[in-house]
Scaffold this motif. Structure first.
Motif, PDB file in Angstrom:
ATOM      1  N   THR A 152      27.825  31.989  52.267  1.00 28.57           N
ATOM      2  CA  THR A 152      27.938  31.510  50.883  1.00 28.57           C
ATOM      3  C   THR A 152      29.117  32.193  50.200  1.00 28.57           C
ATOM      4  O   THR A 152      29.936  31.563  49.555  1.00 28.57           O
ATOM      5  N   LYS A 153      29.189  33.498  50.360  1.00 24.60           N
ATOM      6  CA  LYS A 153      30.275  34.258  49.718  1.00 24.60           C
ATOM      7  C   LYS A 153      31.629  33.832  50.269  1.00 24.60           C
ATOM      8  O   LYS A 153      32.588  33.657  49.518  1.00 24.60           O
ATOM      9  N   TYR A 154      31.713  33.684  51.588  1.00 25.53           N
ATOM     10  CA  TYR A 154      32.994  33.307  52.195  1.00 25.53           C
ATOM     11  C   TYR A 154      33.490  31.988  51.605  1.00 25.53           C
ATOM     12  O   TYR A 154      34.671  31.841  51.289  1.00 25.53           O
ATOM     13  N   ALA A 155      32.550  31.024  51.457  1.00 30.17           N
ATOM     14  CA  ALA A 155      32.946  29.724  50.894  1.00 30.17           C
ATOM     15  C   ALA A 155      33.437  29.913  49.461  1.00 30.17           C
ATOM     16  O   ALA A 155      34.436  29.326  49.045  1.00 30.17           O
ATOM     17  N   GLN A 156      32.751  30.782  48.706  1.00 30.37           N
ATOM     18  CA  GLN A 156      33.191  31.050  47.308  1.00 30.37           C
ATOM     19  C   GLN A 156      34.596  31.638  47.278  1.00 30.37           C
ATOM     20  O   GLN A 156      35.443  31.226  46.491  1.00 30.37           O
ATOM     21  N   TYR A 157      34.846  32.596  48.160  1.00 26.81           N
ATOM     22  CA  TYR A 157      36.176  33.227  48.166  1.00 26.81           C
ATOM     23  C   TYR A 157      37.251  32.215  48.547  1.00 26.81           C
ATOM     24  O   TYR A 157      38.309  32.143  47.918  1.00 26.81           O
ATOM     25  N   GLU A 158      36.951  31.422  49.595  1.00 21.63           N
ATOM     26  CA  GLU A 158      37.947  30.426  50.028  1.00 21.63           C
ATOM     27  C   GLU A 158      38.283  29.463  48.897  1.00 21.63           C
ATOM     28  O   GLU A 158      39.446  29.163  48.642  1.00 21.63           O
ATOM     29  N   ASN A 159      37.232  28.997  48.195  1.00 22.91           N
ATOM     30  CA  ASN A 159      37.456  28.059  47.090  1.00 22.91           C
ATOM     31  C   ASN A 159      38.243  28.703  45.955  1.00 22.91           C
ATOM     32  O   ASN A 159      39.151  28.085  45.393  1.00 22.91           O
ATOM     33  N   ALA A 160      37.865  29.939  45.632  1.00 25.47           N
ATOM     34  CA  ALA A 160      38.541  30.622  44.518  1.00 25.47           C
ATOM     35  C   ALA A 160      40.021  30.828  44.839  1.00 25.47           C
ATOM     36  O   ALA A 160      40.896  30.627  43.980  1.00 25.47           O
ATOM     37  N   ILE A 161      40.320  31.184  46.073  1.00 25.17           N
ATOM     38  CA  ILE A 161      41.720  31.423  46.460  1.00 25.17           C
ATOM     39  C   ILE A 161      42.495  30.110  46.397  1.00 25.17           C
ATOM     40  O   ILE A 161      43.587  30.035  45.828  1.00 25.17           O
ATOM     41  N   LYS A 162      41.905  29.071  46.970  1.00 26.32           N
ATOM     42  CA  LYS A 162      42.573  27.770  47.009  1.00 26.32           C
ATOM     43  C   LYS A 162      42.875  27.301  45.580  1.00 26.32           C
ATOM     44  O   LYS A 162      44.002  26.934  45.260  1.00 26.32           O
ATOM     45  N   LYS A 163      41.852  27.363  44.716  1.00 27.62           N
ATOM     46  CA  LYS A 163      41.997  26.871  43.340  1.00 27.62           C
ATOM     47  C   LYS A 163      43.071  27.685  42.589  1.00 27.62           C
ATOM     48  O   LYS A 163      43.981  27.122  41.976  1.00 27.62           O
ATOM     49  N   ALA A 164      42.951  29.016  42.675  1.00 32.30           N
ATOM     50  CA  ALA A 164      43.891  29.873  41.918  1.00 32.30           C
ATOM     51  C   ALA A 164      45.317  29.643  42.387  1.00 32.30           C
ATOM     52  O   ALA A 164      46.248  29.558  41.574  1.00 32.30           O
ATOM     53  N   GLN A 165      45.498  29.514  43.698  1.00 32.07           N
ATOM     54  CA  GLN A 165      46.873  29.381  44.207  1.00 32.07           C
ATOM     55  C   GLN A 165      47.442  27.993  43.913  1.00 32.07           C
ATOM     56  O   GLN A 165      48.626  27.854  43.649  1.00 32.07           O
ATOM     57  N   GLU A 166      46.570  26.967  43.921  1.00 32.17           N
ATOM     58  CA  GLU A 166      47.055  25.624  43.577  1.00 32.17           C
ATOM     59  C   GLU A 166      47.441  25.531  42.103  1.00 32.17           C
ATOM     60  O   GLU A 166      48.411  24.895  41.738  1.00 32.17           O
ATOM     61  N   GLU A 167      46.650  26.188  41.258  1.00 31.97           N
ATOM     62  CA  GLU A 167      46.887  26.074  39.810  1.00 31.97           C
ATOM     63  C   GLU A 167      47.972  27.010  39.293  1.00 31.97           C
ATOM     64  O   GLU A 167      48.461  26.855  38.187  1.00 31.97           O
ATOM     65  N   TYR A 168      48.345  27.967  40.104  1.00 36.17           N
ATOM     66  CA  TYR A 168      49.296  28.988  39.631  1.00 36.17           C
ATOM     67  C   TYR A 168      50.693  28.421  39.382  1.00 36.17           C
ATOM     68  O   TYR A 168      51.218  27.678  40.190  1.00 36.17           O
TER      69      TYR A 168
END
Ligand code: UDP
Length: 387
Positions: free
Chosen positions: A33-49
């Motif tokens: 569960t945590k791994y999926a959260q981290y992957e999503n957070a990284i993807k979202k932050a880097q796409e929006e940056y």
């Protein structure tokens, strides 16, 4: 993996299936569960940056607007008077610098004056109250109100952030830096060289922290390190207030480690101290992955650094399990780790040069001086400060 991974066996133990990520048992479910959260957070932050404007210290300029907003109706002489006792009084008049005779922390005043003196020829007249303590002074909910410059604050304060004295002089003294951490220009060069010479694969797989117990927020990592020394090396060093092993969480004080040697580790932790800790900028220059714990305490350049883009954000109340899972995630996803490490390095390398620090001081003071609603007149109690 959505399935329940473990079922009770007849003998009372747990029988666990392998999950899609290859993790076993109940802890495995939490990991997935945590791994999926981290992957999503990284993807979202880097796409929006979006990259900030790297010219003329503009990456940090939003902080000046935010800090001066409360003063947009103007600054009167009585407002300065209200907060005079909250810091050291300086004046700039006719391109000369004046200061109260005594300064609570002389080395810190030198670190501040280094920048003011350079900028004098271009600065308008102004009164300044500069707080040299660690702690901010103008609480939003109580006490006097007026413009006070502090190096660090939380959102509970109206202090106006200025680049800490320690960019030049007056930082904490440890055995390796007996005159105090300062000379950011020299640290930058040394760390830039070291991080270019040290390949990621040659760095140790450990999460690393060295420092004294200036905040108990550091305890969970230090305790976890005692439990899992193969994963984490986090130990307390002595500081000037050290009296007994109780101050190093009942262990012998560890040997101090230079900033340069921090770069030998893949994962570096930054924590708040009494206020923000000066180490954040140094560890970001290692091209190691920085885990930044808590986000309350700010310095002027922090808001240009984005979570999951330039560093890994860690809640200040993260449990030991959360800390462990987070470190393990990046051990298993080294490409993500390397990318964030590289981004963090670039942000500090490109936008926190000594020139940017001076530029920030200059922009800040010029914008501040425009808010003064009175004619600044020489305070005869002050002494002139010159090179
Ligand atoms: N420091 C260091 N090596 C050490 C211990 C501390 O370089 O082994 C630096 C640390 O990065 C910080 C300063 O010394 O910039 C003071 O660290 P400490 O943890 O004592 O206090 P902090 O200022 O972080 O609250």
């Amino acid at each position: 993996c959505e399935e329940e991974l473990c079922t009770s066996s007849k003998s009372g133990g747990s029988v666990c299936n392998k999950s899609s990520n290859g993790h076993h048992n109940k802890y495995g479910k939490e990991i997935n569960t945590k791994y999926a959260q981290y992957e999503n957070a990284i993807k979202k932050a880097q796409e929006e940056y979006e990259n900030c404007d790297e010219t003329k210290c503009n990456c940090h300029a939003g902080v000046i607007s935010a800090d001066l907003k409360r003063f947009k109706a103007g600054i009167s002489k009585s407002m300065i008077q209200n907060v005079k006792s909250k810091g050291t009084k300086y004046q700039i008049i006719n391109n000369r610098l004046y200061r109260e005779k005594s300064c609570m922390f002389p080395a810190r005043c030198i670190g501040i004056e280094h920048f003011l003196l350079q900028l004098l020829p271009k600065l308008p007249d102004m009164d300044l109250i500069i707080n040299t303590r660690d702690w901010p002074q103008i609480a939003k909910n109580y006490g006097p109100f007026g413009p006070v410059f502090s190096f660090s604050k939380t959102s509970d304060y109206y202090d106006i952030m200025y680049p800490a004295w320690a960019f030049w002089e007056g930082g904490p003294a440890i055995s390796l830096y007996p005159r105090g951490i300062g000379r950011w220009d020299q640290h930058r060069n040394e760390l830039g060289k070291k991080s270019n010479e040290t390949k990621w694969v040659d760095k140790s797989n450990l999460a690393f922290f060295r420092g004294s117990r200036t905040s108990a927020e550091r305890d969970p990592l230090v305790l976890l390190s005692r439990e899992f020394p193969e994963l984490i090396d986090a130990q307390y060093t002595k500081n000037q207030a050290w009296k007994s092993e109780a101050d190093t969480l009942h262990a012998q004080p560890a040997t101090e480690i230079s900033f340069k040697d921090h770069c030998n580790y893949k994962f570096l932790f930054n924590f708040r101290g009494v206020a923000a800790s000066f180490r954040f900028k140094h560890v970001l220059l290692c091209k190691s992955l920085v885990f930044h714990v808590g986000n309350d305490w700010q310095e002027f350049f922090y808001s240009s650094l984005k979570p999951w883009v330039h560093y890994v954000p860690v809640k200040s109340n993260a449990s030991r399990d959360e800390l462990k899972i987070l470190i393990e995630f990046f051990l298993e996803n080294e490409n993500l780790a390397k990318k964030i490490a590289e981004n963090g390095f670039k942000m500090v390398w490109n936008n926190l040069k000594m020139k940017d620090v001076t530029c920030y001081w200059s922009k800040l003071l010029k914008r501040y001086a425009k808010l003064l609603q009175y004619q600044v007149t020489r305070d005869q109690d002050l002494i002139e400060i010159s090179n």
